[in-house]
Every structure is written in C-alpha cells, then in structure tokens.
Design a protein around this motif. Sequence first.
Motif, PDB file in Angstrom:
ATOM      1  N   UNK A  46       0.845  -1.201   0.000  1.00 16.48           N
ATOM      2  CA  UNK A  46       0.000   0.000   0.000  1.00 16.48           C
ATOM      3  C   UNK A  46       0.879   1.249   0.000  1.00 16.48           C
ATOM      4  N   UNK A  47       1.948   1.171   0.775  1.00 15.33           N
ATOM      5  CA  UNK A  47       2.877   2.295   0.873  1.00 15.33           C
ATOM      6  C   UNK A  47       3.544   2.593  -0.471  1.00 15.33           C
ATOM      7  N   UNK A  48       3.971   1.545  -1.171  1.00 19.82           N
ATOM      8  CA  UNK A  48       4.644   1.761  -2.460  1.00 19.82           C
ATOM      9  C   UNK A  48       3.668   2.286  -3.517  1.00 19.82           C
ATOM     10  N   UNK A  56       4.364  11.926  -0.341  1.00 17.47           N
ATOM     11  CA  UNK A  56       5.631  11.865   0.384  1.00 17.47           C
ATOM     12  C   UNK A  56       5.514  10.822   1.486  1.00 17.47           C
ATOM     13  N   UNK A  57       6.650  10.454   2.055  1.00 18.19           N
ATOM     14  CA  UNK A  57       6.648   9.491   3.163  1.00 18.19           C
ATOM     15  C   UNK A  57       5.791  10.024   4.305  1.00 18.19           C
ATOM     16  N   UNK A  58       5.922  11.309   4.601  1.00 21.87           N
ATOM     17  CA  UNK A  58       5.136  11.912   5.686  1.00 21.87           C
ATOM     18  C   UNK A  58       3.641  11.828   5.392  1.00 21.87           C
ATOM     19  N   UNK A  59       3.256  12.118   4.166  1.00 21.37           N
ATOM     20  CA  UNK A  59       1.838  12.048   3.791  1.00 21.37           C
ATOM     21  C   UNK A  59       1.307  10.615   3.866  1.00 21.37           C
ATOM     22  N   UNK A  63      -1.670   9.294   6.231  1.00 19.59           N
ATOM     23  CA  UNK A  63      -2.833   8.640   5.612  1.00 19.59           C
ATOM     24  C   UNK A  63      -3.079   7.242   6.190  1.00 19.59           C
ATOM     25  N   UNK A  64      -1.983   6.491   6.404  1.00 17.66           N
ATOM     26  CA  UNK A  64      -2.106   5.119   6.907  1.00 17.66           C
ATOM     27  C   UNK A  64      -2.040   5.026   8.422  1.00 17.66           C
ATOM     28  N   UNK A  65      -1.860   6.184   9.063  1.00 14.58           N
ATOM     29  CA  UNK A  65      -1.752   6.251  10.525  1.00 14.58           C
ATOM     30  C   UNK A  65      -0.632   5.351  11.038  1.00 14.58           C
ATOM     31  N   UNK A  66       0.537   5.510  10.416  1.00 17.46           N
ATOM     32  CA  UNK A  66       1.730   4.769  10.803  1.00 17.46           C
ATOM     33  C   UNK A  66       2.853   5.767  11.023  1.00 17.46           C
ATOM     34  N   UNK A  67       3.924   5.287  11.619  1.00 12.83           N
ATOM     35  CA  UNK A  67       5.107   6.139  11.752  1.00 12.83           C
ATOM     36  C   UNK A  67       5.819   6.194  10.399  1.00 12.83           C
ATOM     37  N   UNK A  68       6.639   7.225  10.224  1.00 10.99           N
ATOM     38  CA  UNK A  68       7.399   7.333   8.983  1.00 10.99           C
ATOM     39  C   UNK A  68       8.367   6.157   8.837  1.00 10.99           C
ATOM     40  N   UNK A  75       8.808   0.441   1.642  1.00 11.18           N
ATOM     41  CA  UNK A  75       9.067   1.129   0.378  1.00 11.18           C
ATOM     42  C   UNK A  75      10.333   0.559  -0.258  1.00 11.18           C
ATOM     43  N   UNK A  76      10.508   0.759  -1.562  1.00 11.12           N
ATOM     44  CA  UNK A  76      11.732   0.260  -2.210  1.00 11.12           C
ATOM     45  C   UNK A  76      12.983   0.957  -1.682  1.00 11.12           C
TER      46      UNK A  76
END
Length: 107
Positions: A46-48, A56-59, A63-68, A75-76
């Motif tokens: 989902x992240x990729x 962005x990673x922050x966004x 959105x996913x309510x996770x830490x960066x 992510x790759x």
Amino acid sequence: MIDITVQSVLRLWEQDLSQKEIARRINISEQKVCKILVTAGAIETEESKLLKAGLTVKQIAEKLEKSEKAVICRLPYEKGIYNAEYPTRNALKIRKCREKFDINKIK
C-alpha cells in the motif's frame, strides 16, 4: 551485479515461500525481505502504491496512521541495500572514510 541476498530472496519467493520463511532461511529480517521484494517489483505494498501516486513518506504515514519509519520499511530501497555484497560507489567512499576515523584504530 545482483547481490547474493537479493538473488536468494527472489529465488525463494518464486518457490512460493512466505516472507517469514524466506527471512528464517537466509537469516535476515522480514522487513528486509519485504523491502527487497518491493524494490525488485515482485510485490507492491500500500505504501509503495501511494509513493508511486506522488505522496511523500510523511503524507503516506499520516494517511495510513503509521510512523514514517514503518512506512519506509515497506518502500523500495532508494540508495541500495545496507551491507550489500556489491555496494555502490558512494557506499564504498563512506566505508573508506569511516575506516579512517575508526576509534579502534586511533592510538
């Protein structure tokens, strides 16, 4: 050249082994297995997908309510695999620089 760890992960993935089983067999973390598979295009998280969509990673984290950090794990690789068998030129330069300042070598 493709790193031996990457080759092993992809070969085992093609044999329909789970990420957990691959990690156990070659003695690396499940997160590293996931990151290798995402980087190779074997899976998509989902992240990729969100990164490809331009977030962005922050966004993505928001959105996913996770830490960066949790997002980055799925992510790759951007710069190459840490401690790879065939490091990038930049990684070699960094290693050389660190050797110069190795505390154990300072007398």
